[in-house]
Design an enzyme around this catalytic site. Structure first.
Site, short mmCIF file in Angstrom:
data_model
loop_
_atom_site.label_atom_id
_atom_site.label_comp_id
_atom_site.label_asym_id
_atom_site.label_seq_id
_atom_site.Cartn_x
_atom_site.Cartn_y
_atom_site.Cartn_z
N HIS A 198 0.80 -1.23 0.00
CA HIS A 198 0.00 0.00 0.00
C HIS A 198 0.83 1.27 0.00
O HIS A 198 0.31 2.36 -0.14
CB HIS A 198 -0.95 0.04 1.21
CG HIS A 198 -0.25 0.34 2.51
ND1 HIS A 198 0.47 -0.60 3.18
CD2 HIS A 198 -0.15 1.47 3.24
CE1 HIS A 198 0.99 -0.06 4.28
NE2 HIS A 198 0.62 1.20 4.33
C1 UD1 Z 1 -2.47 5.23 6.01
C2 UD1 Z 1 -1.21 5.67 6.72
C3 UD1 Z 1 -0.16 4.57 6.62
C4 UD1 Z 1 -0.71 3.25 7.10
C5 UD1 Z 1 -1.97 2.92 6.31
C6 UD1 Z 1 -2.57 1.61 6.73
C7 UD1 Z 1 -0.74 8.09 6.62
C8 UD1 Z 1 0.16 9.10 6.03
N1 UD1 Z 1 -0.62 6.86 6.12
O1 UD1 Z 1 -2.16 5.12 4.63
O2 UD1 Z 1 0.95 4.91 7.42
O3 UD1 Z 1 0.26 2.24 6.91
O4 UD1 Z 1 -2.91 3.99 6.53
O5 UD1 Z 1 -3.66 1.28 5.93
O6 UD1 Z 1 -1.49 8.40 7.51
N2 UD1 Z 1 -9.34 4.76 1.49
C9 UD1 Z 1 -10.52 4.10 1.40
N3 UD1 Z 1 -11.19 3.77 2.53
C10 UD1 Z 1 -10.72 4.09 3.76
C11 UD1 Z 1 -9.50 4.78 3.85
C12 UD1 Z 1 -8.82 5.10 2.71
O7 UD1 Z 1 -10.99 3.79 0.32
O8 UD1 Z 1 -11.38 3.75 4.76
C13 UD1 Z 1 -8.60 5.09 0.26
C14 UD1 Z 1 -8.89 6.47 -0.21
O9 UD1 Z 1 -8.92 6.46 -1.60
C15 UD1 Z 1 -7.68 7.25 0.25
C16 UD1 Z 1 -6.58 6.21 0.18
O10 UD1 Z 1 -7.22 4.98 0.49
O11 UD1 Z 1 -7.44 8.37 -0.51
C17 UD1 Z 1 -5.46 6.46 1.12
O12 UD1 Z 1 -5.94 6.58 2.47
P1 UD1 Z 1 -5.10 7.40 3.56
O13 UD1 Z 1 -5.72 7.26 4.89
O14 UD1 Z 1 -4.81 8.77 3.08
O15 UD1 Z 1 -3.69 6.69 3.58
P2 UD1 Z 1 -3.31 5.13 3.54
O16 UD1 Z 1 -2.65 4.88 2.24
O17 UD1 Z 1 -4.43 4.25 3.94
#
Ligand code: UD1
Length: 369
Positions: free
Chosen positions: A209
């Protein structure tokens, strides 16, 4: 004494569960749980709370997704009034996600002491958003709890006062030990996915991820091609993070994974993931926490990154750093299959009692203030 405990994203939940439980066991201390809502999908969120037996959050800030600036700013804007209303004696944050830094910053500016659980980890790679979150959160923290001794040296170099730093072990491993007997066997996960017997002869697990791996089409393609090669030898179970699924679709890479020995899964609950890792011959991952969980389980881990902020998993555990070069990954994989993988040992204080140590230190510190 009220302590406001903050979670935001998936890896926070299993770290906070034992901390909340240990605080609840101490008279005179009241832990309140704030969920920022950084992760909001059922699969990233509710099924974790349920499996871990965490009470529903007292407050949900429902920030959702956005750019780093938007997400961090939203958490800050919504956390500030909650902080004012609850007027805690301290704010306790875990890990290194955007919610961790955002809430630490709000608290520090309001003059509320910050406690950081899992302090001091450093990849020394500022291209990782988490590294920025770690360094800044630690600078803002009054009490810093480390999971491995490398953390203390890193913090001292950054000018953190020695008396603020406490080596207590790993709360995520508290959760792992507590829940291991309830881990869901891989056979059931495969059967639930409509592929009974998929992993009967042993399996590999893949998670991906990290932006460095999934946001770049070339890098992601090379990684998935390597996984396809691996699946010729051992069937691969791949729970797909939403960000990664979106990238695979955007870059048109799904055909690479359309093979009988690759099983794509939605993001799994904690107990499913635990079973998958426990039963695996090898885990390939770019996660931070999984490097530690595999070390605790004694399962070989191949880390698809150039570095790690958790060096003890390499020095003492089962972890091998392989980066994203197919030749290096395949060599590490061959060595595991040949039985030449690292046996590893359990690091000091990864004994299931880290949260208890934290709770006692926090209580004494609050009383002295
Ligand atoms: C976040 C953390 C990372 C952790 C990871 C675990 C930061 C900078 N990063 O990354 O350290 O290892 O979580 O999963 O805080 N999305 C969904 N559903 C959700 C959440 C996210 O679809 O419930 C999608 C969205 O398109 C979003 C993308 O995932 O834009 C990224 O989500 P985000 O929380 O920004 O960062 P992660 O990559 O999940």
């Amino acid at each position: 004494h009220r302590i406001l405990c903050v979670v935001g994203a998936r890896p926070n939940f299993m770290k906070m569960a034992p901390v909340m439980a240990a605080l609840a066991a101490l008279p005179g201390i009241e832990g309140k749980l704030v969920h920022t809502g950084q992760h909001y999908d059922v699969t990233m969120n509710h099924q974790y709370f349920q499996a871990l037996g965490i009470a529903a959050p007292d407050i949900n800030l429902e920030v959702g997704s956005g750019s780093h600036a938007q997400q961090t700013a939203q958490v800050m804007r919504r956390f500030e009034p909650a902080l004012d209303e609850l007027a805690p004696a301290a704010v306790l944050v875990v890990g290194d996600v955007n919610s961790t830094l955002a809430c630490a910053l709000v608290a520090a500016k309001r003059g509320v002491p910050v406690i950081h659980v899992e302090a001091g980890l450093r990849s020394f790679d500022r291209a990782m958003p988490e590294e920025i979150n770690r360094v800044l959160t630690d600078q803002l923290s009054d009490l810093l709890f480390t999971t491995e001794e490398s953390g203390r040296a890193n913090l001292l170099k950054e000018g953190i006062a020695e008396e603020r730093i406490h080596f207590v072990g790993n709360v995520m491993i508290d959760t792992l030990r507590l829940n291991l007997p309830r881990a869901v066997p891989v056979g059931r996960i495969a059967a639930d996915a409509g592929r009974p017997g998929f992993a009967a002869g042993g399996h590999a697990v893949l998670t991906l991820h990290r932006p460095a791996n999934v946001d770049d089409a070339q890098v992601l393609r090379r990684l998935l091609e390597t996984v396809a090669q691996i699946s010729d030898r051992v069937p691969v179970l791949f729970p797909v993070h939403p960000r990664t699924r979106a990238a695979i679709e955007r870059f048109g890479l799904m055909p690479l994974l359309d093979r009988p020995a690759i099983l794509l899964l939605p993001p799994l609950g904690y107990l499913e993931m635990l079973g998958l890792m426990r039963d695996a011959r090898v885990v390939l991952t770019d996660s931070g926490g999984i490097q530690e969980e595999t070390t605790a389980l004694g399962t070989p881990c191949i880390t698809l990154r150039q570095n790690t902020e958790r060096p003890i998993t390499v020095d003492e555990g089962t972890n091998t750093i392989a980066g994203s070069d197919p030749a290096v990954i395949l060599a590490a994989f061959d060595s595991v299959l040949a039985g030449a993988g690292k046996a590893g040992r359990i690091p000091h204080f990864w004994d299931g009692r880290a949260a208890e140590r934290i709770a006692f230190i926090v209580r004494d510190w609050l009383v002295q203030r």
